[in-house]
Design a protein around this motif. Structure first.
Motif, short mmCIF file in Angstrom:
data_model
loop_
_atom_site.label_atom_id
_atom_site.label_comp_id
_atom_site.label_asym_id
_atom_site.label_seq_id
_atom_site.Cartn_x
_atom_site.Cartn_y
_atom_site.Cartn_z
N VAL A 95 -58.00 8.29 -27.81
CA VAL A 95 -58.36 6.90 -27.91
C VAL A 95 -57.08 6.03 -28.03
CG1 VAL A 95 -59.84 5.15 -29.22
CG2 VAL A 95 -60.60 7.68 -29.27
N LEU A 96 -56.89 4.97 -27.01
CA LEU A 96 -55.68 4.25 -27.04
C LEU A 96 -56.01 2.88 -27.62
CD1 LEU A 96 -54.01 5.41 -23.65
CD2 LEU A 96 -53.98 6.52 -25.93
N GLU A 97 -55.52 2.40 -28.45
CA GLU A 97 -55.86 1.09 -29.10
C GLU A 97 -54.51 0.25 -29.21
OE1 GLU A 97 -58.48 -0.89 -30.22
OE2 GLU A 97 -56.86 -2.17 -30.60
N LYS A 98 -54.66 -0.85 -28.70
CA LYS A 98 -53.27 -1.80 -28.55
C LYS A 98 -52.97 -2.51 -29.97
CE LYS A 98 -55.83 -6.07 -27.27
NZ LYS A 98 -55.89 -6.67 -28.40
N THR A 154 -50.75 1.10 -28.72
CA THR A 154 -50.58 1.82 -27.69
C THR A 154 -51.56 0.94 -26.66
OG1 THR A 154 -50.31 3.82 -28.87
CG2 THR A 154 -50.94 4.10 -26.45
N LYS A 155 -50.99 0.22 -25.90
CA LYS A 155 -51.78 -0.69 -24.79
C LYS A 155 -51.53 -0.08 -23.35
CE LYS A 155 -51.89 -5.18 -23.51
NZ LYS A 155 -51.20 -6.67 -23.52
N VAL A 156 -52.80 -0.08 -23.08
CA VAL A 156 -53.05 0.37 -21.60
C VAL A 156 -52.60 -0.75 -20.58
CG1 VAL A 156 -54.30 1.28 -19.92
CG2 VAL A 156 -54.57 2.13 -22.02
N CYS A 174 -63.61 0.96 -22.70
CA CYS A 174 -64.11 0.38 -23.97
C CYS A 174 -63.45 -0.66 -24.59
CB CYS A 174 -64.50 1.36 -25.09
SG CYS A 174 -65.48 2.87 -24.48
N ALA A 175 -62.64 -1.27 -23.72
CA ALA A 175 -61.75 -2.57 -24.18
C ALA A 175 -62.12 -3.93 -24.62
CB ALA A 175 -60.60 -2.62 -23.10
N GLY A 176 -63.49 -3.92 -24.76
CA GLY A 176 -64.38 -5.28 -25.50
C GLY A 176 -63.83 -6.27 -24.53
#
Ligand SMILES: Cc1cc2nc3c(=O)[nH]c(=O)nc-3n(C[C@H](O)[C@H](O)[C@H](O)COP(=O)(O)OP(=O)(O)OC[C@H]3O[C@@H](n4cnc5c(N)ncnc54)[C@H](O)[C@@H]3O)c2cc1C
Length: 391
Positions: free
Chosen positions: A32-35, A171-173, A204-206
């Motif tokens: 799971v990658l989260e900025k 960690t930003k895509v 799932c980037a809201g």
């Protein structure tokens, strides 16, 4: 992190985390990658924390189905894993005859959605339940509740990690390219840039999920995926007024207006707040002043005669990720395995506004089935992925 993983989820809000907890298992590499610095900093922690019952949404829509299923699943999870919650119930109140007509339509809709225990209250029943509320008719929804969304998300994180998933924050895509049998994901973190291959990518980037869908080349206008930001403000209610109501109190939503109307929220500590209002904005800004205080007071005073202007203090802002630009027809959640767009490894979740918190466990089951289908057909990416920089 290896050069090639099985499942990548973009965004660690309640939706991404619920899905991670559903799809993680031994022998599978799930990221799971989260900025942001930590999980759940955006819509998932800036909302009313209501476990909705599923009244408002058109029959057979994803919103209706996942809300009704999610409501039952959430209570089950909360009881089993000691997640803070209360089945506090809710009433929707009509203050004049026009609203009574709308209330009856809502009741019919709720019943056809399969909402548990929904019923119309007589005036006497209403007076007995909420003597301090001014209304001429009401719907009673016993399955509505409140939940500690932070503990819920922590539970999903724990379950996902126990089953081998990784949650990578800061960690930003920044890019996604197709490759045989999967996608190449480009990422920016504290150390620089790197990329890796994934067999399945779940967006799932809201508030940014349209942007992420655009990275893989989907034409947002043509697909109807462009998001519109809709700001919702909350005002806390002080001076001991929270003791004057016992449950959540909602007005009848006004036709054509986004949102459910400014309502009474109670949190698990018994504190009362009003909100959220709804106004479309061009950018994400969580700053709040008291410019809307008068409007809040006027709307709430219609059914809460005990409220005084000085009881209200600005509290918090949340931003809804809406697919409709306002005044348009109902838009459902987009939960789309993009097979028909030639992207069999890509699953988009876009426009997951309310009741997304309630729906999260049901959405996770739904997406879990799509993931198993993709993985069962998937061949391993054949191309080596080069590093953009040493990570
Ligand atoms: C004002 C308001 C009130 C609400 N009230 C309720 C309620 O009472 N009950 C209910 O059921 N629902 C409610 N909702 C809806 C609910 O909060 C949302 O449906 C839910 O939180 C959506 O979760 P999410 O994971 O999709 O989005 P988010 O929580 O916004 O998470 C998305 C994550 O993706 C990350 N991200 C974005 N782009 C990237 C990128 N490029 N790379 C890495 N990470 C990225 C973000 O940083 C963010 O953490 C409300 C919503 C709002 C705004």
């Amino acid at each position: 992190m290896s050069d090639q993983v099985d499942i990548t989820i973009v965004g660690a809000g309640v939706i991404g985390l619920a899905i991670a907890s559903q799809v993680a298992r031994e022998g599978r590499e799930v990221y799971v990658l989260e900025k942001n610095e930590t999980f759940g900093r955006e819509a998932s922690s800036r909302n009313s924390e209501v476990i909705h019952s599923g009244i408002y949404y058109p029959k057979d829509s994803l919103k209706a189905k996942t809300c009704v299923e999610g409501n039952a699943l959430l209570y089950e999870l909360c009881q089993k894993h000691a997640i803070g919650h209360r089945r506090i119930s809710k009433i929707i109140v009509a203050t004049d005859d026009t609203e009574v007509n709308e209330l009856e339509k809502l009741w019919e809709r709720g019943k056809s959605n399969g909402v548990e225990g929904l019923r119309m209250l007589s005036r006497q029943e209403l007076r007995k339940l909420e003597p301090n509320v001014r209304a001429i008719a009401a719907i009673f929804s016993p399955s509505t509740g409140i939940i500690d969304s932070w503990t819920l998300m922590s539970y999903f994180v724990g379950k996902a990690r126990d089953n081998g998933a990784h949650v990578a924050c800061r960690t930003k895509v920044i890019g996604i390219d197709r490759m045989p049998g999967g996608c190449k994901v480009s990422v920016e973190d504290r150390d620089g840039y790197f990329c890796f291959a994934t067999k399945v990518l779940i967006n799932c980037a809201g508030l940014h999920s349209d942007e992420v869908a655009g990275m893989v080349g989907i034409d947002l206008a043509e697909a109807g995926y462009k998001l519109h930001y809709c700001r919702g403000e909350y005002f806390s209610v002080g001076h001991g007024k929270s003791k004057l109501v016992s449950r959540l109190i909602y007005p009848v939503p006004r036709a054509g207006e986004p949102g459910l109307g400014i309502h009474v929220n109670l949190d698990l500590g018994g504190r009362m707040r009003l909100g959220p209002n709804a106004s479309y904005v061009d950018r994400i800004d969580y700053k709040l002043d008291d410019s809307q205080k008068r409007a809040f007071y006027d709307l709430a005073a219609r059914f809460l005669p005990f409220i005084e202007y000085d009881d209200l203090e600005p509290e918090m802002v949340g931003i809804r990720a809406k697919l409709d630009a306002g005044g348009e027809d109902f838009r459902d959640f987009v939960i789309s395995h993009e097979y028909d767009r030639g992207l069999p490894e890509f699953i988009n979740l876009i426009g997951i506004e309310s009741p997304g918190l309630t729906s999260a466990p049901a959405i996770a089951r739904y997406v879990g089935r799509q993931v198993e289908e993709v993985l069962s057909k998937c061949s391993v990416p054949s191309r080596e992925v080069e590093s953009l920089s040493s990570a």
